[in-house]
Design a protein around this motif. Structure first.
Motif, PDB file in Angstrom:
ATOM      1  N   HIS A   1     -13.493  -4.373 -51.898  1.00  0.00           N
ATOM      2  CA  HIS A   1     -12.801  -3.590 -52.931  1.00  0.00           C
ATOM      3  C   HIS A   1     -12.162  -2.347 -52.309  1.00  0.00           C
ATOM      4  N   ILE A   2     -12.874  -1.735 -51.379  1.00  0.00           N
ATOM      5  CA  ILE A   2     -12.313  -0.571 -50.673  1.00  0.00           C
ATOM      6  C   ILE A   2     -11.056  -0.977 -49.915  1.00  0.00           C
ATOM      7  N   ALA A   3     -11.097  -2.169 -49.287  1.00  0.00           N
ATOM      8  CA  ALA A   3      -9.950  -2.666 -48.533  1.00  0.00           C
ATOM      9  C   ALA A   3      -8.734  -2.844 -49.441  1.00  0.00           C
ATOM     10  N   PHE A   4      -8.955  -3.351 -50.672  1.00  0.00           N
ATOM     11  CA  PHE A   4      -7.843  -3.520 -51.608  1.00  0.00           C
ATOM     12  C   PHE A   4      -7.276  -2.163 -52.018  1.00  0.00           C
ATOM     13  N   ILE A   5      -8.144  -1.208 -52.297  1.00  0.00           N
ATOM     14  CA  ILE A   5      -7.687   0.128 -52.700  1.00  0.00           C
ATOM     15  C   ILE A   5      -6.874   0.773 -51.578  1.00  0.00           C
ATOM     16  N   ILE A   6      -7.372   0.673 -50.346  1.00  0.00           N
ATOM     17  CA  ILE A   6      -6.674   1.268 -49.200  1.00  0.00           C
ATOM     18  C   ILE A   6      -5.326   0.594 -48.982  1.00  0.00           C
ATOM     19  N   SER A   7      -5.306  -0.743 -49.032  1.00  0.00           N
ATOM     20  CA  SER A   7      -4.036  -1.455 -48.837  1.00  0.00           C
ATOM     21  C   SER A   7      -3.051  -1.127 -49.951  1.00  0.00           C
ATOM     22  N   GLY A   8      -3.563  -0.930 -51.184  1.00  0.00           N
ATOM     23  CA  GLY A   8      -2.702  -0.545 -52.295  1.00  0.00           C
ATOM     24  C   GLY A   8      -2.104   0.838 -52.101  1.00  0.00           C
ATOM     25  N   ILE A   9      -2.932   1.784 -51.649  1.00  0.00           N
ATOM     26  CA  ILE A   9      -2.449   3.147 -51.403  1.00  0.00           C
ATOM     27  C   ILE A   9      -1.407   3.155 -50.292  1.00  0.00           C
ATOM     28  N   ILE A  10      -1.673   2.412 -49.214  1.00  0.00           N
ATOM     29  CA  ILE A  10      -0.713   2.337 -48.105  1.00  0.00           C
ATOM     30  C   ILE A  10       0.608   1.743 -48.580  1.00  0.00           C
TER      31      ILE A  10
ATOM     32  N   PHE B   1      12.602  -2.399 -47.063  1.00  0.00           N
ATOM     33  CA  PHE B   1      12.346  -3.507 -46.152  1.00  0.00           C
ATOM     34  C   PHE B   1      10.963  -3.403 -45.505  1.00  0.00           C
ATOM     35  N   SER B   2      10.443  -2.192 -45.349  1.00  0.00           N
ATOM     36  CA  SER B   2       9.137  -1.992 -44.713  1.00  0.00           C
ATOM     37  C   SER B   2       8.002  -2.596 -45.525  1.00  0.00           C
ATOM     38  N   LEU B   3       8.230  -2.820 -46.818  1.00  0.00           N
ATOM     39  CA  LEU B   3       7.179  -3.398 -47.672  1.00  0.00           C
ATOM     40  C   LEU B   3       6.810  -4.814 -47.256  1.00  0.00           C
ATOM     41  N   ILE B   4       7.722  -5.505 -46.557  1.00  0.00           N
ATOM     42  CA  ILE B   4       7.443  -6.867 -46.107  1.00  0.00           C
ATOM     43  C   ILE B   4       6.194  -6.891 -45.231  1.00  0.00           C
ATOM     44  N   TYR B   5       5.965  -5.812 -44.477  1.00  0.00           N
ATOM     45  CA  TYR B   5       4.863  -5.791 -43.513  1.00  0.00           C
ATOM     46  C   TYR B   5       3.530  -5.347 -44.121  1.00  0.00           C
ATOM     47  N   VAL B   6       3.564  -4.707 -45.286  1.00  0.00           N
ATOM     48  CA  VAL B   6       2.314  -4.165 -45.839  1.00  0.00           C
ATOM     49  C   VAL B   6       1.876  -4.807 -47.156  1.00  0.00           C
ATOM     50  N   GLN B   7       2.837  -5.215 -47.984  1.00  0.00           N
ATOM     51  CA  GLN B   7       2.466  -5.730 -49.306  1.00  0.00           C
ATOM     52  C   GLN B   7       1.610  -6.995 -49.258  1.00  0.00           C
ATOM     53  N   PRO B   8       1.829  -7.917 -48.295  1.00  0.00           N
ATOM     54  CA  PRO B   8       0.968  -9.113 -48.249  1.00  0.00           C
ATOM     55  C   PRO B   8      -0.517  -8.797 -48.071  1.00  0.00           C
ATOM     56  N   PHE B   9      -0.839  -7.628 -47.521  1.00  0.00           N
ATOM     57  CA  PHE B   9      -2.243  -7.289 -47.310  1.00  0.00           C
ATOM     58  C   PHE B   9      -2.980  -7.070 -48.634  1.00  0.00           C
ATOM     59  N   THR B  10      -2.271  -6.610 -49.661  1.00  0.00           N
ATOM     60  CA  THR B  10      -2.926  -6.446 -50.968  1.00  0.00           C
ATOM     61  C   THR B  10      -3.318  -7.807 -51.540  1.00  0.00           C
ATOM     62  N   VAL B  11      -2.446  -8.798 -51.354  1.00  0.00           N
ATOM     63  CA  VAL B  11      -2.757 -10.159 -51.820  1.00  0.00           C
ATOM     64  C   VAL B  11      -3.900 -10.746 -51.000  1.00  0.00           C
TER      65      VAL B  11
END
Length: 239
Positions: A8-17, A28-38
């Motif tokens: 759960h902490i990992a999801f919160i951190i990835s969401g904040i990032i 365009f930078s979201l391509i590299y970070v948004q998949p981590f929330t999923v």
């Protein structure tokens, strides 16, 4: 979210990032970070699910990632592919709701409430589509199919909640409302007028959707029934 659990902490951190990237960097930078929330949501699902694994849920998450990447690359250039992908996305969500709900014939007033609440939503979408209609001339069929399944998803989630006001249906209704709002922002942002703030709102809505659909998938009616029975027993003992 349980902040004592690493997943759960990992999801919160990835969401904040992801939110910070949406605010301070190019879209365009979201391509590299948004998949981590999923990815973190799927890890939570696999580690906490009590029912058999839902293939439809997993596929919907994969489609969400691929469709999201295409939206980031440019909705105009990939509108046909986006329409096809997200049509399947909504079909999978409709099926997941159907499986979770016992099909009983709804009362006439239930259908009336659904129609009454849906009217302003339908008018809002009609107004938005009128605004961007010039962008849809070559993909009108694909986009129409997408709108049909998207609105079907919203109205079905509303129907199930009105018919059976349990916690599971509430989570999916909240997700549907977020999706409905997010879709309007995406269409206006990509096909009418781009604003960074719109992108931030879309990212925030997508996080809410992932969270509430996860709660829908992890909802255990038996646990709620057991908790209610335990509470009643405690009250009887105390009395």
């Amino acid at each position: 979210m349980d902040v004592t659990k690493p997943t759960h902490i990992a999801f919160i951190i990835s969401g904040i990032i992801t939110m910070l990237v949406a605010i301070f960097f190019e879209k365009f930078s979201l391509i590299y970070v948004q998949p981590f929330t999923v990815l973190t949501i799927l890890i939570i699902y696999f580690t906490e699910k009590k029912e058999p694994t839902s293939v439809l849920y997993i596929l919907s998450q994969i489609i969400g990632v691929i469709g999201g990447i295409l939206l980031i690359l440019g909705m105009r250039e990939h509108l046909k592919a986006v329409s096809i992908l997200f049509s399947f996305f909504y079909i999978f969500y409709l099926r997941m709701m159907y499986v979770r709900n016992v099909m009983k014939k709804g009362e006439l007033k239930t259908y009336f409430y659904v129609a009454l609440i849906s009217l302003p939503v339908l008018y809002l979408y009609y107004s938005v589509i009128q605004t961007i209609s010039s962008e849809l001339t070559e993909v009108v069929l694909y986009f129409s199919v997408l709108m049909f399944f998207m609105l079907s998803y919203f109205m079905t989630s509303l129907y199930y909640y009105i018919k059976d006001k349990n916690q599971s249906n509430l989570w999916m209704l909240i997700a549907a409302i977020n999706l409905g709002f997010m879709n309007i922002i995406i269409v206006l942002n990509e096909l009418y007028m781009y604003e960074t703030m719109f992108t931030v709102i879309v990212v925030l809505c997508s996080l809410f959707i992932q969270f509430f659909v996860l709660k829908f998938m992890l909802y255990d009616e038996n646990e709620d029934d057991y908790s209610l029975i335990s509470t009643l027993n405690d009250e009887l003992k105390n009395s």
